[in-house]
Write an enzyme that holds these catalytic residues in place. Structure first.
Site, PDB file in Angstrom:
ATOM      1  N   CYS A 112       8.672  -1.812   1.126  1.00 34.52           N
ATOM      2  CA  CYS A 112       7.727  -2.925   1.137  1.00 34.52           C
ATOM      3  C   CYS A 112       7.622  -3.447   2.561  1.00 34.52           C
ATOM      4  O   CYS A 112       8.634  -3.565   3.248  1.00 34.52           O
ATOM      5  CB  CYS A 112       8.224  -4.021   0.195  1.00 34.52           C
ATOM      6  SG  CYS A 112       7.142  -5.461   0.140  1.00 34.52           S
ATOM      7  N   HIS A 155       2.826  -2.346  -7.880  1.00 32.31           N
ATOM      8  CA  HIS A 155       3.610  -2.961  -6.792  1.00 32.31           C
ATOM      9  C   HIS A 155       2.847  -4.176  -6.240  1.00 32.31           C
ATOM     10  O   HIS A 155       3.440  -5.229  -6.002  1.00 32.31           O
ATOM     11  CB  HIS A 155       3.872  -1.912  -5.699  1.00 32.31           C
ATOM     12  CG  HIS A 155       4.606  -2.420  -4.495  1.00 32.31           C
ATOM     13  ND1 HIS A 155       5.883  -2.009  -4.157  1.00 32.31           N
ATOM     14  CD2 HIS A 155       4.243  -3.304  -3.523  1.00 32.31           C
ATOM     15  CE1 HIS A 155       6.274  -2.615  -3.043  1.00 32.31           C
ATOM     16  NE2 HIS A 155       5.287  -3.414  -2.631  1.00 32.31           N
ATOM     17  N   GLU A 156       1.531  -4.017  -6.050  1.00 36.23           N
ATOM     18  CA  GLU A 156       0.720  -5.118  -5.490  1.00 36.23           C
ATOM     19  C   GLU A 156       0.592  -6.273  -6.482  1.00 36.23           C
ATOM     20  O   GLU A 156       0.689  -7.439  -6.098  1.00 36.23           O
ATOM     21  CB  GLU A 156      -0.658  -4.615  -5.066  1.00 36.23           C
ATOM     22  CG  GLU A 156      -0.647  -3.496  -4.027  1.00 36.23           C
ATOM     23  CD  GLU A 156       0.353  -3.686  -2.916  1.00 36.23           C
ATOM     24  OE1 GLU A 156       0.576  -4.841  -2.497  1.00 36.23           O
ATOM     25  OE2 GLU A 156       0.952  -2.685  -2.483  1.00 36.23           O
ATOM     26  N   HIS A 159       3.493  -8.536  -6.468  1.00 34.23           N
ATOM     27  CA  HIS A 159       3.504  -9.523  -5.375  1.00 34.23           C
ATOM     28  C   HIS A 159       2.771 -10.805  -5.764  1.00 34.23           C
ATOM     29  O   HIS A 159       3.125 -11.889  -5.295  1.00 34.23           O
ATOM     30  CB  HIS A 159       2.847  -8.946  -4.114  1.00 34.23           C
ATOM     31  CG  HIS A 159       3.762  -8.125  -3.254  1.00 34.23           C
ATOM     32  ND1 HIS A 159       4.925  -8.630  -2.719  1.00 34.23           N
ATOM     33  CD2 HIS A 159       3.668  -6.841  -2.820  1.00 34.23           C
ATOM     34  CE1 HIS A 159       5.505  -7.679  -1.980  1.00 34.23           C
ATOM     35  NE2 HIS A 159       4.768  -6.581  -2.034  1.00 34.23           N
TER      36      HIS A 159
HETATM   37  C1  NB4 Z   1       3.388  -0.496  -1.025  1.00 33.15           C
HETATM   38  C2  NB4 Z   1       3.808   0.768  -1.752  1.00 33.15           C
HETATM   39  C3  NB4 Z   1       5.293   0.924  -1.942  1.00 33.15           C
HETATM   40  C4  NB4 Z   1       5.453   1.778  -3.182  1.00 33.15           C
HETATM   41  C5  NB4 Z   1       4.358   5.113  -1.406  1.00 33.15           C
HETATM   42  C6  NB4 Z   1       4.028   4.887   0.033  1.00 33.15           C
HETATM   43  C7  NB4 Z   1       4.087   3.522   1.902  1.00 33.15           C
HETATM   44  C8  NB4 Z   1       3.640   0.578   1.214  1.00 33.15           C
HETATM   45  C9  NB4 Z   1       3.940  -0.649   0.373  1.00 33.15           C
HETATM   46  C10 NB4 Z   1       4.189   1.691  -3.950  1.00 33.15           C
HETATM   47  C11 NB4 Z   1       3.260   0.838  -3.154  1.00 33.15           C
HETATM   48  C12 NB4 Z   1       3.270  -1.793   1.108  1.00 33.15           C
HETATM   49  C13 NB4 Z   1       2.492  -3.681  -0.185  1.00 33.15           C
HETATM   50  C14 NB4 Z   1       3.400   4.494   2.636  1.00 33.15           C
HETATM   51  C15 NB4 Z   1       3.062   5.679   1.988  1.00 33.15           C
HETATM   52  C16 NB4 Z   1       1.760   7.768   1.882  1.00 33.15           C
HETATM   53  C17 NB4 Z   1       0.324   7.941   2.325  1.00 33.15           C
HETATM   54  C18 NB4 Z   1      -1.156   8.263   4.177  1.00 33.15           C
HETATM   55  C19 NB4 Z   1      -1.276   8.429   5.640  1.00 33.15           C
HETATM   56  C20 NB4 Z   1       0.687   7.170   5.955  1.00 33.15           C
HETATM   57  C21 NB4 Z   1       0.839   6.976   4.466  1.00 33.15           C
HETATM   58  C22 NB4 Z   1       2.269   6.854   4.056  1.00 33.15           C
HETATM   59  F1  NB4 Z   1       3.088   4.269   3.896  1.00 33.15           F
HETATM   60  N1  NB4 Z   1       4.386   3.731   0.598  1.00 33.15           N
HETATM   61  N2  NB4 Z   1       4.457   2.340   2.512  1.00 33.15           N
HETATM   62  N3  NB4 Z   1       4.684   1.223   1.777  1.00 33.15           N
HETATM   63  N4  NB4 Z   1       3.523  -3.064   0.491  1.00 33.15           N
HETATM   64  N5  NB4 Z   1       3.370   5.850   0.695  1.00 33.15           N
HETATM   65  N6  NB4 Z   1       2.373   6.699   2.616  1.00 33.15           N
HETATM   66  N7  NB4 Z   1       0.236   8.118   3.763  1.00 33.15           N
HETATM   67  O1  NB4 Z   1       2.494   0.945   1.353  1.00 33.15           O
HETATM   68  O2  NB4 Z   1       4.630  -3.734   0.773  1.00 33.15           O
HETATM   69  O3  NB4 Z   1       2.911  -4.690  -1.017  1.00 33.15           O
HETATM   70  O4  NB4 Z   1      -0.682   7.287   6.296  1.00 33.15           O
HETATM   71 NI    NI Z   2       5.128  -4.784  -1.024  1.00 36.26          NI
END
Ligand code: NB4
Ligand code: NI
Length: 185
Positions: A112, A155-156, A159
């Protein structure tokens, strides 16, 4: 432009509050916030921009994470290389109106942007959900999501209700789950 400086971290009470429902039409400030949140996700997924501004990659960002206690979150789940995103929208007042019994968890666990440490463990969520939400123009949507996009939206939505991903982890047995539950790569 939203950067990591604008994202509040665990310990800040806003992350544990129940966010307020939005009313339509959204204010200019709320519309700007929706735009900025989606722009953050796009920037964070662009390796060049992310490096320049020291952005952690994200597929979702909820308004409470930028200290706005409002039921709004942006989601940008990329599709396969060169294809359209699996899901891209800013969801307002989202509600899960039904869900599968089957659970699912990301194999790598979750991270997160508001939590500056690794908390290992499966976060078991619903594998399939029917989501009702409004877009920023106030149009109602009712959509079915499964697997990865369903996990991200849950997850969102958490929040918006003051819940953080590690609240779901069994810290005694972090990688134990029901055999029926799906592990998503
Ligand atoms: C939200 C996610 C955490 C688990 C699974 C994942 C990443 C977040 C948090 C479910 C939702 C943010 C919001 C990533 C990621 C895969 C796709 C595309 C190209 C890089 C990117 C990396 F970055 N979680 N981070 N965490 N949050 N996958 N990816 N990729 O997004 O805290 O509440 O760019
Ligand atoms: Ni988060």
């Amino acid at each position: 432009m939203i950067t990591m400086k604008n994202i509040i971290r665990e310990g800040n009470d806003t992350l544990r509050a129940e966010a307020k429902k939005a009313t339509f039409p959204l204010t200019d400030e709320q519309l700007q916030l929706a735009h900025d949140m989606m722009e953050f996700l796009e920037n964070s997924q662009d390796p060049k921009i992310a490096e320049k501004y020291h952005l952690r990659a994200g597929v979702g960002l909820a308004a409470p994470q930028v200290d706005v206690s409002l039921q709004m979150a942006s989601v940008l789940v990329p599709g396969p290389e060169g294809e359209a995103p699996l899901f891209k929208d800013t969801i307002v007042n989202p509600v899960i109106i039904s869900h599968s019994v089957q659970g699912a968890a990301l194999s790598e666990g979750e991270g997160c942007l508001s939590v500056d440490r690794d908390v290992p463990g499966y976060v078991v969520r619903h594998d399939r959900i029917t989501l009702r939400y409004y877009d920023i123009d106030g149009n109602q949507h009712k959509i079915r999501l499964k697997n990865y996009p369903a996990i991200v939206c849950q997850h969102e939505i958490d929040h918006l209700h003051g819940i953080l991903f590690y609240d779901h982890i069994d810290h005694e047995h972090p990688f134990t789950m029901e055999s029926e539950d799906l592990v998503i790569e």
